[in-house]
Design a protein around this motif. Sequence first.
Motif, PDB file in Angstrom:
ATOM      1  N   LEU A 100      -8.648  -0.709   6.746  1.00 22.73           N
ATOM      2  CA  LEU A 100      -8.665  -1.097   5.334  1.00 22.73           C
ATOM      3  C   LEU A 100      -7.313  -0.703   4.754  1.00 22.73           C
ATOM      4  N   THR A 101      -6.674  -1.635   4.084  1.00 18.81           N
ATOM      5  CA  THR A 101      -5.365  -1.362   3.509  1.00 18.81           C
ATOM      6  C   THR A 101      -5.500  -1.096   2.022  1.00 18.81           C
ATOM      7  N   ALA A 102      -4.428  -0.584   1.447  1.00 21.30           N
ATOM      8  CA  ALA A 102      -4.410  -0.391  -0.003  1.00 21.30           C
ATOM      9  C   ALA A 102      -4.375  -1.755  -0.670  1.00 21.30           C
ATOM     10  N   ARG A 103      -5.005  -1.861  -1.796  1.00 21.87           N
ATOM     11  CA  ARG A 103      -5.062  -3.132  -2.525  1.00 21.87           C
ATOM     12  C   ARG A 103      -3.661  -3.553  -2.921  1.00 21.87           C
TER      13      ARG A 103
ATOM     14  N   GLU B  19     -10.416   3.608  -0.735  1.00 20.82           N
ATOM     15  CA  GLU B  19      -9.050   3.937  -0.336  1.00 20.82           C
ATOM     16  C   GLU B  19      -8.730   3.343   1.029  1.00 20.82           C
ATOM     17  N   ALA B  20      -7.441   3.292   1.355  1.00 22.60           N
ATOM     18  CA  ALA B  20      -7.010   2.829   2.672  1.00 22.60           C
ATOM     19  C   ALA B  20      -7.553   3.782   3.728  1.00 22.60           C
ATOM     20  N   THR B  21      -8.273   3.243   4.694  1.00 21.85           N
ATOM     21  CA  THR B  21      -8.900   4.047   5.739  1.00 21.85           C
ATOM     22  C   THR B  21      -9.272   3.129   6.892  1.00 21.85           C
TER      23      THR B  21
ATOM     24  N   SER C 268      -9.024  -4.948   2.027  1.00 20.47           N
ATOM     25  CA  SER C 268      -8.919  -3.899   1.023  1.00 20.47           C
ATOM     26  C   SER C 268     -10.161  -3.930   0.139  1.00 20.47           C
TER      27      SER C 268
END
Length: 162
Positions: free
Chosen positions: A112-115, A90-92, A40
Amino acid sequence: MGSTHVGVGIGLVVGVLVLQGPVAAAAGESRLDIHSRPGSSGTKVTVSTTACGAETYGKGQSDVAGAFHLLEGKRKGVLTGQFVVPEGTEATTDTVTVKCPPRVKLTESYALTARRPHGAVEAGFGDTDDTATQLAVGGVLMAAGAAGWLGRVRHRSQAGRT
């Protein structure tokens, strides 16, 4: 004649499997490894590969974080580089491309995840920084629940005796 057809079929299957061995081994050597936890914003991402052979330098490009360098580290033949995912990302899906001489180019993507949230959650009472009060209230509620459960168990055991 039926056994001849079966023998030819088995021979073809074995031949295909044998020929795939070197291709799979070569593909395994040119793999791009991307390690990120948890993946993230603000996370350090490590990229490594053995595809560059004897080269001691490679260039990397992350769609999200930009350019970075890969250098030979502790293990000979393994190039490693790092970059940090920018805050607020952002999550992508991020795509990483690594190039090293003479004509090696590898591309791999990772999620990539949300924090993950950290700290206390506002539940309608108290300050989110005052965790001691929240822990005390939670402990009292758990003790009350346990006392109620024990009282119910005792009531059932006494009712069974009469």
